[in-house]
Design an enzyme around this catalytic site. Structure first.
Site, PDB file in Angstrom:
ATOM      1  N   SER A 180      -2.313  -2.719 -18.419  1.00 13.93           N
ATOM      2  CA  SER A 180      -2.814  -4.002 -17.919  1.00 13.93           C
ATOM      3  C   SER A 180      -3.623  -3.835 -16.636  1.00 13.93           C
ATOM      4  O   SER A 180      -4.610  -4.551 -16.417  1.00 13.93           O
ATOM      5  CB  SER A 180      -1.665  -4.982 -17.697  1.00 13.93           C
ATOM      6  N   ASN A 227      -3.136   4.995  -6.181  1.00 15.41           N
ATOM      7  CA  ASN A 227      -2.003   4.588  -7.018  1.00 15.41           C
ATOM      8  C   ASN A 227      -1.614   3.152  -6.689  1.00 15.41           C
ATOM      9  O   ASN A 227      -1.802   2.688  -5.561  1.00 15.41           O
ATOM     10  CB  ASN A 227      -0.803   5.509  -6.769  1.00 15.41           C
ATOM     11  N   HIS A 283       1.771   0.600  -6.829  1.00 13.86           N
ATOM     12  CA  HIS A 283       3.230   0.683  -6.929  1.00 13.86           C
ATOM     13  C   HIS A 283       3.823  -0.711  -6.774  1.00 13.86           C
ATOM     14  O   HIS A 283       3.384  -1.474  -5.895  1.00 13.86           O
ATOM     15  CB  HIS A 283       3.771   1.610  -5.841  1.00 13.86           C
TER      16      HIS A 283
END
Length: 209
Positions: A34, A128, A130
């Site tokens: 997604s 990244n 998170h």
């Protein structure tokens, strides 16, 4: 605080600084993809000046590959189970990214730890996302950790990747209230809304240094 909506307590997303040429992205995903699709949508909408060169996925059944096909973006399966050592997996990932002329690496739900092999190949250019407000709740199960800890606010963080898990420089965060009747699924759904907002914006900001 429980009545405050995520949009009110999340930071406003600044307009991406203009860059002269599109960023060449390689996206890595392990699951539904997604966040990959959020980046693709931001590019299509003109919110992010970039192009996705390739999607790398490590689980054969990852729905991210289906999303890539829908967007006519090449996807490459690199199954981590085929590699005895993590550094050998990352060597193959680096080779694939370089063969697709990737400049920036985006871990969008990539559930593998990066080794120095990957980090050295793209220094300060691996991003990244998170699902917590780092430095709280690092690692797997961050949403479950937040619920168990009884916090009233959690959220998501976009950060640069370093060797230590979930510890690189923070680029952008968004806060999400934890409601009294939340479970991991309901909280995850609301956190993902914010992830989809801040990941494309953080990529653009990171590219401007």
């Amino acid at each position: 605080m429980n009545s405050v909506s995520p949009s009110l307590i999340s930071p406003d997303i600044p307009t991406q600084p203009q860059v002269s040429t599109p960023l060449k992205l390689g996206i890595m995903a392990s699951g539904s993809g997604s966040n990959f699709e959020a980046v693709a949508q931001a590019i299509q909408n003109g919110q992010l000046n970039a192009q996705i060169q390739v999607l790398i996925y490590n689980n054969p059944d990852a729905y991210a590959a289906v999303r890539a096909d829908k967007w006519n973006i090449k996807s490459v399966l690199i199954n981590h189970r085929d590699y005895k050592y993590r550094k050998d997996l990352d060597k193959q990932i680096v080779q694939t990214l370089r063969s697709h002329d990737v400049e920036w690496v985006i871990m969008a739900g990539w559930m593998r730890l990066a080794t120095q092999t990957l980090i050295d190949a793209f220094p300060d250019k691996i991003i990244n996302i998170h699902p917590s407000l780092l430095p709280s709740f690092k690692g797997v199960g961050a949403i479950e950790q937040a619920i168990e800890a009884g916090v009233k606010i959690t959220g998501c963080t976009v950060h640069l990747v370093c060797l230590e898990m979930d510890s690189g420089k923070i680029l952008m965060q968004a806060a999400v209230p934890v409601l009294p009747d939340d479970n991991p699924d309901t909280l995850h759904t609301r956190i993902q809304i914010q992830e989809h907002r801040i990941l494309p914006a953080a990529i653009g900001l990171a590219a401007k240094g």
